[in-house]
Design an enzyme around this catalytic site. Structure first.
Site, PDB file in Angstrom:
ATOM      1  N   ASP A  11       0.840  -1.200   0.000  1.00  0.00           N
ATOM      2  CA  ASP A  11       0.000   0.000   0.000  1.00  0.00           C
ATOM      3  C   ASP A  11       0.875   1.251   0.000  1.00  0.00           C
ATOM      4  O   ASP A  11       1.594   1.504   0.963  1.00  0.00           O
ATOM      5  CB  ASP A  11      -0.894   0.014   1.246  1.00  0.00           C
ATOM      6  N   ASP A 148      -9.963  -5.577  -0.249  1.00  0.00           N
ATOM      7  CA  ASP A 148      -8.875  -4.962   0.509  1.00  0.00           C
ATOM      8  C   ASP A 148      -9.473  -4.123   1.628  1.00  0.00           C
ATOM      9  O   ASP A 148     -10.152  -3.135   1.356  1.00  0.00           O
ATOM     10  CB  ASP A 148      -8.054  -4.086  -0.460  1.00  0.00           C
TER      11      ASP A 148
HETATM   12 ZN    ZN Z   1      -4.215  -2.015  -0.535  1.00  0.00          ZN
END
Ligand code: ZN
Length: 196
Positions: A11, A148
């Protein structure tokens, strides 16, 4: 990956598109040196087209970007394809799912954010299940539908039942206590059960 995960999902946050700032190309580079396995970079940044090149150079295998953030998603998809990368597209929970429609045939992965992007440890938003089902009906068999945010052994089966085929987890793997490999096994078993 040694612990049994199939893809390492990184991320990247720029402090603009999302409030926090985390992970840069240097981290991707370091991970690349540690593993040959697939590295998917999730760009939560305001200007993905200008940022992409450095993540390609850092060794990403695929890049997942936000449809809200790209001025020209089709251009970015073409750029990633030319570089030989896998392509994923995603959207924030508040963004209408229709905004993805014209790009879905062009990508390898559609990622449904099941929390507001920007920080770890949030709870899964059950109202995203309808969205998962809507998208699942639009994807080809060779395309991945990933989820997610807030994915745990409790929420993974719900997402799987709605049609998700990939489960991205942070807290449930790294902060749940116990062994990372065992946590991944528990998630996989729960997701498989949900699909059955
Ligand atoms: Zn992510």
């Amino acid at each position: 990956l040694a612990a049994g995960a199939e893809v390492l999902h990184v991320d990247v946050m720029d402090g603009v598109f999302v409030p926090n700032e985390a992970m840069g190309p240097d981290i991707v580079c370091a991970l690349r040196e540690m593993t040959d396995g697939p590295l998917d970079v999730h760009l939560m940044v305001a200007d993905p087209i200008s940022q992409t090149k450095q993540f390609i150079q850092a060794g990403a295998d695929s890049i997942t970007f936000h449809v809200e953030a790209a001025d020209d998603p089709a251009e970015l998809i073409t750029m990633l394809r030319r570089a030989g990368l896998g392509v994923g597209i995603t959207l924030k929970p508040g963004t209408p799912v229709e905004s993805l429609a014209e790009f879905i045939p062009l990508v390898d992965q559609v990622l449904v954010m099941t929390v507001e992007p920007g920080k770890g440890g949030q709870s899964f938003m059950p109202n995203m299940l309808d969205r998962i089902a809507t998208l699942a009906a639009q994807l080809r068999d060779d395309q991945v539908l990933a989820v997610d945010g807030g994915i745990t052994p409790t929420t993974a089966p719900l997402a799987a039942k709605a049609g998700a085929t990939m489960f991205i987890a942070g807290s449930a793997v790294f902060s749940a206590g116990g062994d990372i490999a065992a946590n991944i096994d528990a998630l996989r078993a729960a997701a498989t059960e949900g699909r059955a």
